[in-house]
Scaffold this motif. Structure first.
Motif, mmCIF file in Angstrom:
data_model
loop_
_atom_site.group_PDB
_atom_site.id
_atom_site.type_symbol
_atom_site.label_atom_id
_atom_site.label_comp_id
_atom_site.label_asym_id
_atom_site.label_seq_id
_atom_site.Cartn_x
_atom_site.Cartn_y
_atom_site.Cartn_z
ATOM 1 N N ILE A 153 0.838 -1.203 0.000
ATOM 2 C CA ILE A 153 0.000 0.000 0.000
ATOM 3 C C ILE A 153 0.874 1.255 0.000
ATOM 4 O O ILE A 153 0.427 2.333 0.359
ATOM 5 C CB ILE A 153 -0.983 0.007 1.189
ATOM 6 C CG1 ILE A 153 -0.243 -0.072 2.524
ATOM 7 C CG2 ILE A 153 -1.991 -1.109 1.055
ATOM 8 C CD1 ILE A 153 -1.150 0.147 3.731
ATOM 9 N N HIS A 154 2.110 1.071 -0.407
ATOM 10 C CA HIS A 154 3.070 2.165 -0.583
ATOM 11 C C HIS A 154 3.490 2.830 0.720
ATOM 12 O O HIS A 154 4.023 3.949 0.697
ATOM 13 C CB HIS A 154 2.553 3.215 -1.567
ATOM 14 C CG HIS A 154 2.356 2.704 -2.966
ATOM 15 N ND1 HIS A 154 2.704 3.417 -4.090
ATOM 16 C CD2 HIS A 154 1.851 1.550 -3.430
ATOM 17 C CE1 HIS A 154 2.410 2.721 -5.175
ATOM 18 N NE2 HIS A 154 1.894 1.581 -4.794
ATOM 19 N N SER A 155 3.288 2.163 1.843
ATOM 20 C CA SER A 155 3.889 2.645 3.086
ATOM 21 C C SER A 155 5.379 2.380 3.032
ATOM 22 O O SER A 155 5.824 1.369 2.464
ATOM 23 C CB SER A 155 3.272 1.938 4.283
ATOM 24 O OG SER A 155 1.911 2.256 4.403
ATOM 25 N N THR A 156 6.141 3.269 3.643
ATOM 26 C CA THR A 156 7.594 3.177 3.540
ATOM 27 C C THR A 156 8.257 3.192 4.912
ATOM 28 O O THR A 156 7.684 3.664 5.900
ATOM 29 C CB THR A 156 8.167 4.338 2.706
ATOM 30 O OG1 THR A 156 7.793 5.583 3.325
ATOM 31 C CG2 THR A 156 7.642 4.305 1.281
ATOM 32 N N TYR A 157 9.475 2.667 4.927
ATOM 33 C CA TYR A 157 10.310 2.657 6.139
ATOM 34 C C TYR A 157 11.741 2.900 5.696
ATOM 35 O O TYR A 157 12.177 2.388 4.656
ATOM 36 C CB TYR A 157 10.197 1.319 6.857
ATOM 37 C CG TYR A 157 11.324 1.089 7.830
ATOM 38 C CD1 TYR A 157 12.449 0.348 7.464
ATOM 39 C CD2 TYR A 157 11.284 1.637 9.106
ATOM 40 C CE1 TYR A 157 13.495 0.155 8.344
ATOM 41 C CE2 TYR A 157 12.334 1.449 9.983
ATOM 42 C CZ TYR A 157 13.430 0.700 9.602
ATOM 43 O OH TYR A 157 14.467 0.521 10.462
ATOM 44 N N TYR A 158 12.471 3.656 6.517
ATOM 45 C CA TYR A 158 13.883 3.932 6.246
ATOM 46 C C TYR A 158 14.710 3.726 7.497
ATOM 47 O O TYR A 158 14.255 4.039 8.606
ATOM 48 C CB TYR A 158 14.068 5.379 5.774
ATOM 49 C CG TYR A 158 13.257 5.746 4.559
ATOM 50 C CD1 TYR A 158 11.996 6.302 4.687
ATOM 51 C CD2 TYR A 158 13.759 5.529 3.280
ATOM 52 C CE1 TYR A 158 11.235 6.624 3.575
ATOM 53 C CE2 TYR A 158 13.010 5.859 2.152
ATOM 54 C CZ TYR A 158 11.756 6.406 2.313
ATOM 55 O OH TYR A 158 11.018 6.726 1.200
#
Length: 115
Positions: A54-59
């Protein structure tokens, strides 16, 4: 089986930018969570960024605010926009499927940040 092909690396000066691409073949791409990893000589594949279905991101902290991960489900491609590059970002960059980096590793793309 998933095939992963990375591209877009190169030599750039500190403060510069690069955009990496990862094309995934042989699978239902839109159903996958994809991560970018990097590896220095003698080191392991270290996770850098993740994008889920769902295009959630983590960095990871070291790249937060400088790198941006995105995806194009039509082109089966995940991108990593890398800005404000530092010498410590020098590595071979790979993409893989999460969890557990369960696809065979591709050839990676070399990123060298040097003046």
């Amino acid at each position: 089986q998933v095939q992963l092909v990375e591209s877009g690396g190169g030599l750039v000066q500190p403060g510069g930018s690069l955009r990496l691409s990862c094309v995934a073949g042989g699978t239902n791409f839109r159903d996958l969570t994809i991560g970018w990893y990097r590896q220095v000589p003698g080191g392991q594949h270290d996770l850098v960024a993740i994008i889920n279905t769902i295009h959630s991101t983590y960095y990871v902290d070291s790249v937060e605010g400088r790198f941006t991960i995105s995806r194009d489900n039509v082109k089966n491609t995940v991108f990593l926009q890398m800005d404000s590059l530092k010498t410590g970002d020098t590595a071979v960059y790979y993409c893989n499927i999460l969890p557990n980096a369960r696809a065979p590793w591709g050839q990676g793309t070399q990123v060298t940040v040097s003046s």
